[in-house]
Motif scaffolding. Structure first.
Motif, mmCIF file in Angstrom:
data_model
loop_
_atom_site.group_PDB
_atom_site.id
_atom_site.type_symbol
_atom_site.label_atom_id
_atom_site.label_comp_id
_atom_site.label_asym_id
_atom_site.label_seq_id
_atom_site.Cartn_x
_atom_site.Cartn_y
_atom_site.Cartn_z
ATOM 1 N N PHE A 280 0.830 -1.202 0.000
ATOM 2 C CA PHE A 280 0.000 0.000 0.000
ATOM 3 C C PHE A 280 0.871 1.261 0.000
ATOM 4 C CE2 PHE A 280 -2.137 3.411 2.297
ATOM 5 C CZ PHE A 280 -3.324 3.509 1.606
ATOM 6 N N MET A 281 1.892 1.289 0.861
ATOM 7 C CA MET A 281 2.757 2.463 0.963
ATOM 8 C C MET A 281 3.571 2.667 -0.317
ATOM 9 S SD MET A 281 2.257 3.875 3.968
ATOM 10 C CE MET A 281 3.731 4.800 4.420
ATOM 11 N N LYS A 282 4.063 1.592 -0.902
ATOM 12 C CA LYS A 282 4.852 1.713 -2.131
ATOM 13 C C LYS A 282 3.987 2.212 -3.287
ATOM 14 C CE LYS A 282 8.186 -1.862 -0.850
ATOM 15 N NZ LYS A 282 8.654 -3.250 -1.063
ATOM 16 N N ALA A 283 2.756 1.716 -3.365
ATOM 17 C CA ALA A 283 1.869 2.148 -4.441
ATOM 18 C C ALA A 283 1.465 3.613 -4.282
ATOM 19 C CB ALA A 283 0.626 1.261 -4.469
ATOM 20 N N LYS A 284 1.325 4.056 -3.059
ATOM 21 C CA LYS A 284 0.869 5.422 -2.818
ATOM 22 C C LYS A 284 1.973 6.445 -2.979
ATOM 23 C CE LYS A 284 -1.798 8.206 0.458
ATOM 24 N NZ LYS A 284 -2.540 8.217 1.747
ATOM 25 N N TYR A 285 3.198 6.095 -2.556
ATOM 26 C CA TYR A 285 4.266 7.087 -2.532
ATOM 27 C C TYR A 285 5.430 6.775 -3.482
ATOM 28 C CZ TYR A 285 1.877 8.539 1.738
ATOM 29 O OH TYR A 285 0.946 8.955 2.642
ATOM 30 N N CYS A 286 5.582 5.518 -3.879
ATOM 31 C CA CYS A 286 6.788 5.143 -4.639
ATOM 32 C C CYS A 286 6.452 4.420 -5.937
ATOM 33 C CB CYS A 286 7.702 4.269 -3.773
ATOM 34 S SG CYS A 286 8.059 4.932 -2.145
ATOM 35 N N HIS A 287 5.307 4.707 -6.550
ATOM 36 C CA HIS A 287 4.934 3.973 -7.764
ATOM 37 C C HIS A 287 5.715 4.445 -8.975
ATOM 38 C CE1 HIS A 287 2.399 7.585 -7.837
ATOM 39 N NE2 HIS A 287 2.370 7.444 -9.146
ATOM 40 N N MET A 288 6.334 5.637 -8.901
ATOM 41 C CA MET A 288 7.094 6.175 -10.032
ATOM 42 C C MET A 288 8.600 6.164 -9.780
ATOM 43 S SD MET A 288 4.887 6.955 -12.391
ATOM 44 C CE MET A 288 5.744 8.101 -13.458
ATOM 45 N N VAL A 289 9.021 6.153 -8.527
ATOM 46 C CA VAL A 289 10.445 6.211 -8.186
ATOM 47 C C VAL A 289 10.754 5.157 -7.141
ATOM 48 C CG1 VAL A 289 10.669 8.659 -8.727
ATOM 49 C CG2 VAL A 289 10.034 7.963 -6.426
ATOM 50 N N HIS A 290 12.043 4.882 -6.972
ATOM 51 C CA HIS A 290 12.478 3.902 -5.982
ATOM 52 C C HIS A 290 12.318 4.484 -4.582
ATOM 53 C CE1 HIS A 290 15.198 1.118 -3.844
ATOM 54 N NE2 HIS A 290 14.880 0.274 -4.817
ATOM 55 N N PRO A 291 11.942 3.659 -3.588
ATOM 56 C CA PRO A 291 11.766 4.170 -2.224
ATOM 57 C C PRO A 291 13.002 4.848 -1.653
ATOM 58 C CG PRO A 291 10.827 1.974 -2.415
ATOM 59 C CD PRO A 291 11.546 2.235 -3.696
ATOM 60 N N SER A 292 14.182 4.446 -2.085
ATOM 61 C CA SER A 292 15.412 5.002 -1.525
ATOM 62 C C SER A 292 15.664 6.443 -1.956
ATOM 63 C CB SER A 292 16.607 4.127 -1.920
ATOM 64 O OG SER A 292 16.748 4.095 -3.335
ATOM 65 N N VAL A 293 14.985 6.918 -2.996
ATOM 66 C CA VAL A 293 15.202 8.289 -3.480
ATOM 67 C C VAL A 293 13.936 9.130 -3.438
ATOM 68 C CG1 VAL A 293 17.130 7.638 -4.964
ATOM 69 C CG2 VAL A 293 14.804 7.568 -5.874
ATOM 70 N N LYS A 294 12.828 8.548 -3.043
ATOM 71 C CA LYS A 294 11.582 9.289 -2.975
ATOM 72 C C LYS A 294 11.637 10.280 -1.820
ATOM 73 C CE LYS A 294 7.213 10.440 -3.339
ATOM 74 N NZ LYS A 294 6.708 11.288 -4.426
ATOM 75 N N ALA A 295 11.405 11.542 -2.123
ATOM 76 C CA ALA A 295 11.453 12.584 -1.094
ATOM 77 C C ALA A 295 10.063 12.841 -0.535
ATOM 78 C CB ALA A 295 12.042 13.866 -1.675
ATOM 79 N N TRP A 296 10.039 13.550 0.575
ATOM 80 C CA TRP A 296 8.764 13.955 1.170
ATOM 81 C C TRP A 296 8.392 15.340 0.672
ATOM 82 C CZ3 TRP A 296 7.233 18.005 4.389
ATOM 83 C CH2 TRP A 296 5.948 17.889 4.920
ATOM 84 N N THR A 297 7.172 15.517 0.258
ATOM 85 C CA THR A 297 6.672 16.813 -0.178
ATOM 86 C C THR A 297 5.506 17.226 0.713
ATOM 87 O OG1 THR A 297 5.163 15.789 -1.787
ATOM 88 C CG2 THR A 297 7.372 16.374 -2.564
ATOM 89 N N SER A 298 5.121 18.474 0.609
ATOM 90 C CA SER A 298 4.076 18.998 1.485
ATOM 91 C C SER A 298 2.735 18.309 1.269
ATOM 92 C CB SER A 298 3.915 20.508 1.263
ATOM 93 O OG SER A 298 3.613 20.793 -0.095
ATOM 94 N N GLY A 299 2.541 17.694 0.097
ATOM 95 C CA GLY A 299 1.287 17.014 -0.161
ATOM 96 C C GLY A 299 1.214 15.610 0.413
ATOM 97 N N ASN A 300 2.351 15.080 0.866
ATOM 98 C CA ASN A 300 2.388 13.729 1.436
ATOM 99 C C ASN A 300 1.939 13.756 2.898
ATOM 100 O OD1 ASN A 300 5.435 13.061 -0.369
ATOM 101 N ND2 ASN A 300 3.344 12.728 -1.024
ATOM 102 N N SER A 301 1.637 12.565 3.421
ATOM 103 C CA SER A 301 1.168 12.450 4.801
ATOM 104 C C SER A 301 2.332 12.545 5.777
ATOM 105 C CB SER A 301 0.443 11.116 4.992
ATOM 106 O OG SER A 301 1.354 10.044 4.850
#
Length: 252
Positions: free
Chosen positions: A213-234
């Motif tokens: 669930f977390m990977k699909a919501k936040y990392c579906h386009m990029v690898h989890p190791s490089v995905k940054a946090w943005t103001s729109g994220n939880s």
């Protein structure tokens, strides 16, 4: 829920179940019909606990849910399976129950003559274990951690008098190994950060419904190791990113 991720409509654990649905009357009535059919088939009545809606939900929708379900409404935050469920930023008041458990245990030890060695054992074995379940799931505010350690320090230095005694050494210096001058009591902030890193490691290495669930919501386009946090994220993902910086520091 992201379309590429698991479409979760319910979560079940032993005899507890959480059902996710929209607030449309037709769908809610269909869910209630299935619950009633289950009661008739099993002969067991379902404990209809409560329902929760978006905090910004209209009064009309809430009243309609009450009429369709005959459930009681419960607002956030609430506790499910011993874990706090809340929306938005975490507040110190949300974690009052965790601190209360420690205070109740300390009140039961009042009036007992305990040596410093005995108090050390009680802090390590009993008091430290009380918040572990919550810490393994979520990170409380730093104010809650400081309040817990304040109660630990007061119990360690005080005896049976009602007034506080002088603390001859800071709690930070006590929470170091014995060969460094401490008494090897674990720092609660370090425990919380360690468990946060453990959650990140499980997210990266284990396959589970939560990880998918977390990977699909936040990392579906990029690898989890490089995905940054943005103001729109939880805020949950923000805490995961903070733990990643400790677990995988060589990536950046």
């Amino acid at each position: 829920m992201h379309q590429r991720g698991p479409q979760i409509n319910h979560l079940a654990y032993i005899d507890d179940i959480v059902i996710f649905s929209s607030g449309k009357s037709k769908l809610v009535k269909l869910i209630m019909k299935q619950i009633n059919n289950n009661e008739k088939a099993s002969g067991q009545e379902v404990n209809k606990a409560f329902f929760s809606t978006n905090p910004k939900g209209s009064a009309y929708r809430i009243n309609r849910m009450r009429q369709c379900t005959i459930f009681l409404e419960k607002s956030f935050p609430f506790t499910y399976l011993g874990c706090l469920i809340y929306i938005g930023r975490k507040k110190i008041s949300y974690f009052d129950n965790m601190v209360t458990k420690v205070v109740k245990r300390l009140n039961g030890w009042q009036g007992k003559m305990l040596t410093y060695g005995g108090k050390t054992v009680l802090i390590k074995i009993v008091l430290h274990s009380l918040p572990i379940y919550t810490l393994s799931a979520i990170d409380p505010p730093s104010g809650t951690i400081n309040l817990l350690e304040k109660h630990f320090a007061r119990f360690f230095w005080n005896f049976n008098e009602n007034r506080d005694k002088h603390h001859w050494r800071s709690w930070k210096n006590i929470c170091v190994p014995k060969d460094e001058g401490g008494i090897s009591i674990r720092n609660m902030d370090d425990v919380s950060k360690t468990l946060a890193v453990k959650r990140w490691w499980r997210f990266r290495t284990n396959q589970s419904l939560w990880a998918d669930f977390m990977k699909a919501k936040y990392c579906h386009m990029v690898h989890p190791s490089v995905k940054a946090w943005t103001s729109g994220n939880s805020q949950a993902w923000k805490l995961m990113v903070n733990a990643r910086q400790v677990a995988e520091p060589n990536i950046f």
